[in-house]
Design a protein around this motif. Structure first.
Motif, short mmCIF file in Angstrom:
data_model
loop_
_atom_site.label_atom_id
_atom_site.label_comp_id
_atom_site.label_asym_id
_atom_site.label_seq_id
_atom_site.Cartn_x
_atom_site.Cartn_y
_atom_site.Cartn_z
N LEU A 252 0.84 -1.21 0.00
CA LEU A 252 0.00 0.00 0.00
C LEU A 252 0.87 1.27 0.00
CD1 LEU A 252 -2.54 -1.02 2.83
CD2 LEU A 252 -2.91 -1.17 0.36
N GLY A 253 2.18 1.06 0.13
CA GLY A 253 3.07 2.23 0.20
C GLY A 253 3.19 2.77 1.62
N ILE A 254 2.83 1.92 2.61
CA ILE A 254 2.92 2.36 4.01
C ILE A 254 4.14 1.68 4.65
CG2 ILE A 254 1.76 2.38 6.26
CD1 ILE A 254 -0.91 2.38 4.72
N ARG A 255 5.07 2.49 5.10
CA ARG A 255 6.26 1.97 5.79
C ARG A 255 5.95 1.89 7.28
NH1 ARG A 255 10.18 4.93 6.41
NH2 ARG A 255 9.33 6.96 5.88
N VAL A 256 6.46 0.84 7.94
CA VAL A 256 6.22 0.68 9.38
C VAL A 256 7.56 0.34 10.06
CG1 VAL A 256 4.80 -0.44 11.14
CG2 VAL A 256 3.98 -0.35 8.78
N ASN A 257 7.99 1.18 10.97
CA ASN A 257 9.25 0.97 11.67
C ASN A 257 9.09 1.28 13.15
OD1 ASN A 257 11.34 0.44 9.45
ND2 ASN A 257 10.33 2.29 8.67
N ALA A 258 10.10 0.89 13.91
CA ALA A 258 10.09 1.18 15.35
C ALA A 258 11.46 1.66 15.77
CB ALA A 258 9.71 -0.08 16.13
N VAL A 259 11.47 2.37 16.90
CA VAL A 259 12.75 2.69 17.54
C VAL A 259 12.74 1.96 18.89
CG1 VAL A 259 11.79 4.88 18.43
CG2 VAL A 259 14.24 4.53 18.44
N ALA A 260 13.89 1.40 19.26
CA ALA A 260 14.00 0.72 20.55
C ALA A 260 14.98 1.50 21.42
CB ALA A 260 14.49 -0.71 20.35
N PRO A 261 14.47 2.35 22.31
CA PRO A 261 15.38 3.10 23.17
C PRO A 261 15.96 2.21 24.26
CG PRO A 261 13.17 4.12 23.10
CD PRO A 261 13.07 2.74 22.52
N GLY A 262 17.18 2.57 24.67
CA GLY A 262 17.72 2.02 25.91
C GLY A 262 17.34 2.98 27.02
N VAL A 263 18.10 3.00 28.07
CA VAL A 263 17.75 3.88 29.19
C VAL A 263 17.84 5.35 28.76
CG1 VAL A 263 20.09 3.80 30.20
CG2 VAL A 263 18.12 4.29 31.66
N THR A 264 16.74 6.07 28.96
CA THR A 264 16.58 7.42 28.37
C THR A 264 15.96 8.38 29.37
OG1 THR A 264 16.15 6.32 26.24
CG2 THR A 264 15.55 8.64 26.41
N TRP A 265 16.53 9.56 29.47
CA TRP A 265 15.89 10.63 30.27
C TRP A 265 14.65 11.09 29.52
CZ3 TRP A 265 17.83 11.65 34.94
CH2 TRP A 265 19.21 11.59 35.16
N THR A 266 13.52 11.08 30.18
CA THR A 266 12.32 11.68 29.58
C THR A 266 11.69 12.59 30.62
OG1 THR A 266 10.77 9.97 30.31
CG2 THR A 266 11.87 9.59 28.20
N ASP A 267 10.64 13.31 30.23
CA ASP A 267 9.98 14.18 31.20
C ASP A 267 9.54 13.38 32.43
OD1 ASP A 267 10.25 16.45 29.63
OD2 ASP A 267 8.42 16.02 28.51
N ARG A 268 9.12 12.12 32.18
CA ARG A 268 8.61 11.31 33.30
C ARG A 268 9.71 10.49 33.96
NH1 ARG A 268 6.64 6.50 33.17
NH2 ARG A 268 6.35 6.48 30.92
N ASN A 269 10.66 9.99 33.16
CA ASN A 269 11.70 9.13 33.73
C ASN A 269 12.93 9.96 34.10
OD1 ASN A 269 10.03 7.04 33.15
ND2 ASN A 269 11.53 5.84 32.04
N GLN A 270 13.04 10.27 35.36
CA GLN A 270 14.20 11.00 35.84
C GLN A 270 15.03 10.02 36.65
OE1 GLN A 270 14.91 14.27 34.92
NE2 GLN A 270 13.19 13.91 33.53
N TRP A 271 16.11 9.55 36.07
CA TRP A 271 16.86 8.47 36.69
C TRP A 271 17.73 8.96 37.83
CZ3 TRP A 271 14.79 4.21 35.00
CH2 TRP A 271 14.27 4.16 33.71
N GLY A 272 17.88 8.10 38.86
CA GLY A 272 18.71 8.44 40.03
C GLY A 272 20.17 8.14 39.80
N GLU A 273 20.98 8.44 40.80
CA GLU A 273 22.44 8.29 40.71
C GLU A 273 22.84 6.83 40.44
OE1 GLU A 273 26.21 8.54 40.22
OE2 GLU A 273 24.94 10.32 40.17
N GLU A 274 22.06 5.89 41.02
CA GLU A 274 22.41 4.46 40.85
C GLU A 274 22.33 4.06 39.37
OE1 GLU A 274 20.67 0.20 42.30
OE2 GLU A 274 20.02 1.97 43.41
N VAL A 275 21.26 4.50 38.67
CA VAL A 275 21.10 4.17 37.25
C VAL A 275 22.16 4.90 36.43
CG1 VAL A 275 19.49 4.18 35.29
CG2 VAL A 275 18.63 3.77 37.59
N GLN A 276 22.45 6.11 36.83
CA GLN A 276 23.47 6.89 36.09
C GLN A 276 24.83 6.20 36.19
OE1 GLN A 276 23.43 11.24 36.49
NE2 GLN A 276 21.55 11.02 37.66
N ALA A 277 25.15 5.70 37.37
CA ALA A 277 26.44 5.01 37.56
C ALA A 277 26.46 3.73 36.73
CB ALA A 277 26.63 4.69 39.04
N GLN A 278 25.33 3.02 36.72
CA GLN A 278 25.22 1.79 35.92
C GLN A 278 25.40 2.11 34.43
OE1 GLN A 278 21.48 -0.15 36.80
NE2 GLN A 278 21.84 -1.62 35.16
N ALA A 279 24.80 3.22 33.98
CA ALA A 279 24.91 3.61 32.57
C ALA A 279 26.35 3.95 32.22
CB ALA A 279 24.00 4.81 32.29
#
Ligand SMILES: NC(=O)c1ccc[n+]([C@@H]2O[C@H](COP(=O)([O-])OP(=O)(O)OC[C@H]3O[C@@H](n4cnc5c(N)ncnc54)[C@H](O)[C@@H]3O)[C@@H](O)[C@H]2O)c1
Length: 260
Positions: free
Chosen positions: A181-208
């Motif tokens: 039909l000419g419709i492309r379908v794709n996805a993005v797979a993020p790893g650990v990401t800062w978002t407005d809702r996900n504010q990661w703590g020091e432990e996750v930052q150290a792990q990253a």
């Protein structure tokens, strides 16, 4: 505005566009000339974002709907198309994990909630978008937000990971069914990401810093840039793919082998 993106005059529906990765995607698509329907469960949030875009000179409207309800998803896609005079692009970023639980102990209602939050609405929304374009004999592009959790084992997040793996599978099948039909379908797979809702703590930052080759947590704008690419003509021969944006986290092994 760069013509290489081919987005001038295109009309994009951004589901979950009121916050985080969705909001950044709406901003980037608008900056390249697309008109935007900002859809969100929270109608006020969608309106604030649409207003921001209009003030920057973009044609934009707001739609409030819960896309996990199939009838609401269908009506919302039609409402967005009516308001923008058609649709060319669908971006759906909605998803969320839940309390960490071993798969042996996951409650049925917790698993059902994960399916609702992460999978069903992708099917309902993408289906409604495709039926609309198919009826009008128009081509288009769909971009989903999966997660690296859907690609590798995710102890404690097995329910969420299963829904994201299913989303990656659905992306492939949709691309095969809707490619003609000419419709492309794709996805993005993020790893650990800062978002407005996900504010990661020091432990996750150290792990990253330790486990992500790029040595840091990603930012929501970096995920939105991949969405912009997949929605645009730059990706005109790309379909059925899941682009991993995780700073390299999933290409390394945690096992640090000693020399022999
Ligand atoms: N942050 C990370 O580390 C990370 C990692 C991998 C994947 N992800 C994925 O990123 C996406 C979330 O991105 P985010 O944190 O920027 O967004 P978010 O969770 O903050 O949500 C964005 C918007 O979606 C709306 N929404 C929620 N349910 C809805 C529904 N049923 N119908 C319509 N709108 C709805 C919310 O009101 C919100 O405004 C998810 O798919 C998540 O699985 C995030």
């Amino acid at each position: 505005m760069d013509p290489v993106f081919g987005l001038l005059g295109k009309r994009a529906l951004v589901v979950g566009g009121g916050l985080g990765i969705g909001r950044e995607s709406a901003r980037l698509l608008a900056a390249q000339g697309a008109s935007i329907a900002v859809l969100d469960l929270d109608p006020a949030r969608a309106e604030v974002m649409a207003d921001e875009l209009r003030k920057a000179g973009t044609t934009a409207c707001a739609v409030g709907a819960d896309m996990s309800d199939p009838a609401a998803a269908d009506a919302a896609v039609r409402e967005a198309a009516d308001k923008l005079g058609g649709l060319d692009i669908l971006v759906n970023i909605v998803g969320r994990n839940s309390m960490r639980t071993d798969l042996a102990d996951i409650a049925p209602e917790q698993f059902e909630l994960l399916l609702s939050r992460n999978l069903r609405h992708h099917l309902y929304t993408s289906g409604a978008f495709t039926r609309l374009l198919r009826a009008q004999k128009k081509s288009g592009a769909i971009v989903m937000v999966a997660s690296v959790a859907g690609l590798v084992a995710s102890p404690g997040l097995g329910g969420y990971a299963a829904t994201k793996a299913a989303l990656i599978s659905m992306t492939k099948t949709m691309s095969a069914e809707w490619g003609p039909l000419g419709i492309r379908v794709n996805a993005v797979a993020p790893g650990v990401t800062w978002t407005d809702r996900n504010q990661w703590g020091e432990e996750v930052q150290a792990q990253a810093r330790k486990s992500v080759p790029l040595g840091r947590i990603g930012d929501q704008t970096e995920i939105a840039r991949v969405i912009l690419f997949l929605a645009s003509d730059l990706a005109s021969y790309v379909t059925g793919q899941t682009v991993v944006a995780d700073g390299g986290a999933t290409v390394v092994t945690a096992f640090d082998a000693p020399s022999t």
